[in-house]
Design a protein around this motif. Sequence first.
Motif, PDB file in Angstrom:
ATOM      1  N   ASP A 127       0.886  -1.278   0.164  1.00  0.00           N
ATOM      2  CA  ASP A 127       0.219  -0.346  -0.065  1.00  0.00           C
ATOM      3  C   ASP A 127       0.727   1.195   0.052  1.00  0.00           C
ATOM      4  O   ASP A 127       0.310   1.797  -0.192  1.00  0.00           O
ATOM      5  CB  ASP A 127      -0.759  -0.239   1.118  1.00  0.00           C
ATOM      6  CG  ASP A 127      -2.241  -1.090   0.972  1.00  0.00           C
ATOM      7  OD1 ASP A 127      -2.186  -2.117   0.274  1.00  0.00           O
ATOM      8  OD2 ASP A 127      -2.458  -0.944   2.580  1.00  0.00           O
ATOM      9  N   GLY A 128       2.307   1.244   0.396  1.00  0.00           N
ATOM     10  CA  GLY A 128       2.921   1.964   0.636  1.00  0.00           C
ATOM     11  C   GLY A 128       3.317   2.482  -1.272  1.00  0.00           C
ATOM     12  O   GLY A 128       3.081   1.892  -1.818  1.00  0.00           O
ATOM     13  N   GLY A 129       3.812   4.249  -1.020  1.00  0.00           N
ATOM     14  CA  GLY A 129       4.331   4.997  -1.771  1.00  0.00           C
ATOM     15  C   GLY A 129       5.159   6.336  -2.320  1.00  0.00           C
ATOM     16  O   GLY A 129       6.421   5.137  -0.628  1.00  0.00           O
TER      17      GLY A 129
ATOM     18  N   ALA B 243      -6.299 -11.922  -9.032  1.00  0.00           N
ATOM     19  CA  ALA B 243      -5.950 -11.993  -6.820  1.00  0.00           C
ATOM     20  C   ALA B 243      -4.901 -10.448  -6.694  1.00  0.00           C
ATOM     21  O   ALA B 243      -4.013 -10.386  -7.402  1.00  0.00           O
ATOM     22  CB  ALA B 243      -5.861 -13.007  -5.919  1.00  0.00           C
ATOM     23  N   VAL B 244      -5.296  -9.238  -5.853  1.00  0.00           N
ATOM     24  CA  VAL B 244      -3.967  -8.570  -5.953  1.00  0.00           C
ATOM     25  C   VAL B 244      -3.963  -8.251  -4.195  1.00  0.00           C
ATOM     26  O   VAL B 244      -4.982  -8.080  -3.295  1.00  0.00           O
ATOM     27  CB  VAL B 244      -4.987  -7.016  -6.417  1.00  0.00           C
ATOM     28  CG1 VAL B 244      -3.878  -6.202  -6.456  1.00  0.00           C
ATOM     29  CG2 VAL B 244      -4.964  -7.007  -7.973  1.00  0.00           C
ATOM     30  N   VAL B 245      -2.823  -7.997  -4.712  1.00  0.00           N
ATOM     31  CA  VAL B 245      -1.976  -7.766  -2.553  1.00  0.00           C
ATOM     32  C   VAL B 245      -1.338  -6.641  -2.981  1.00  0.00           C
ATOM     33  O   VAL B 245      -0.559  -5.907  -3.559  1.00  0.00           O
ATOM     34  CB  VAL B 245      -1.465  -8.474  -2.570  1.00  0.00           C
ATOM     35  CG1 VAL B 245      -0.639  -8.683  -1.176  1.00  0.00           C
ATOM     36  CG2 VAL B 245      -1.964 -10.029  -2.106  1.00  0.00           C
ATOM     37  N   GLY B 246      -2.260  -4.910  -2.020  1.00  0.00           N
ATOM     38  CA  GLY B 246      -1.747  -3.762  -2.138  1.00  0.00           C
ATOM     39  C   GLY B 246      -2.638  -2.772  -3.232  1.00  0.00           C
ATOM     40  O   GLY B 246      -3.454  -3.293  -3.869  1.00  0.00           O
ATOM     41  N   ASP B 247      -2.960  -1.795  -2.458  1.00  0.00           N
ATOM     42  CA  ASP B 247      -4.257  -0.673  -2.724  1.00  0.00           C
ATOM     43  C   ASP B 247      -3.263  -0.158  -3.844  1.00  0.00           C
ATOM     44  O   ASP B 247      -4.060   0.165  -4.914  1.00  0.00           O
ATOM     45  CB  ASP B 247      -3.841  -0.215  -1.741  1.00  0.00           C
ATOM     46  CG  ASP B 247      -4.956  -0.229  -0.295  1.00  0.00           C
ATOM     47  OD1 ASP B 247      -5.612  -1.587  -0.803  1.00  0.00           O
ATOM     48  OD2 ASP B 247      -4.831   0.332   0.302  1.00  0.00           O
TER      49      ASP B 247
ATOM     50  N   VAL C  95      -0.887  -4.330   3.436  1.00  0.00           N
ATOM     51  CA  VAL C  95       0.508  -5.027   3.768  1.00  0.00           C
ATOM     52  C   VAL C  95       0.830  -3.878   3.659  1.00  0.00           C
ATOM     53  O   VAL C  95       1.028  -3.200   2.966  1.00  0.00           O
ATOM     54  CB  VAL C  95       0.144  -6.447   2.408  1.00  0.00           C
ATOM     55  CG1 VAL C  95       1.243  -6.720   2.065  1.00  0.00           C
ATOM     56  CG2 VAL C  95      -0.775  -6.859   2.830  1.00  0.00           C
ATOM     57  N   GLY C  96       1.903  -4.396   3.872  1.00  0.00           N
ATOM     58  CA  GLY C  96       3.387  -3.612   3.366  1.00  0.00           C
ATOM     59  C   GLY C  96       4.431  -2.642   4.526  1.00  0.00           C
ATOM     60  O   GLY C  96       5.099  -1.754   4.504  1.00  0.00           O
TER      61      GLY C  96
END
Length: 292
Positions: A100-102, A127-131, A152-153
Amino acid sequence: MLSRTIRPAAALLARPAVQQQTMGMATLKEIEQRLKSVRNIEKITKSMKVVASTKLTRAERAMREAKKYGAANNEIFTNSKGDSSSEGTPKILYLAMTSDGGLCGGIHSGITRMVKREQAKQAGDLAVVGDKPRAQLSRAMPETFKVTFGGVGKDVPTFAEASVIADGIMKNGGDFDEIRLVYNKYVSAIAYEPAVNTVITAAALRQAAGFQAYEMEEDSSNDLAEFALANAIYTALVEGHAAEISARRTAMENASNNALDMIGSLQLQYNRGRQAVITTELIDIITGASAL
């Protein structure tokens, strides 16, 4: 009478100089404010670089430990994949994994491009993990989404998080024959690249000749396949986390260098503008003294 006639003309001639001085002072004030803003940004990016450098050491240590289990886990699928007796085109579930981090460069867009390339070769569900990748892929292929995971992250991933993701895929991932994990492979402290790791299901594992060579009192393929999936997800998460921290450190270092270059340019522009204003004021003083 002559002095009365000259005064309005002198006043008219003086106005452009006053306006020019006012405009010069306003420009200097704007440059000074921008210079202060860039200095603050440089301090922030420099601090974020130091934090990322500290986190990278811990992330690399966790990645080395996780890859030991991942290497043993890959042996199962390496020996089973070629011996599978299933016919026809398998149903694929792609699992795009970032966080999810930038502020970490193109680490998310690299995964998105890799998923699109894999989907072009062989279509499948997603399927996706993370925004971040979810936002990018939802615009390109919204009809393929099965399940998504967030949160996550923020720290080094744990096996418990990987188990929750594996359980969610088993329950909500739909019907599939194999899962292809798309994640960022850690190459070095300054390099990473998207990679794909294939994990087969319990049904494909039971059909493998290497698995059938062993006699077992009860069928343990379901538990083995689910544990192996969680293990593969955990390894990919930890390796992707190390790649993300490395990319963030590099991005913050580049941002700090760019801020320093901008500070030097603005400082030079400010000094030149200040010198021009002082010179204009001296000319006005000397001209006034000469007129008297």
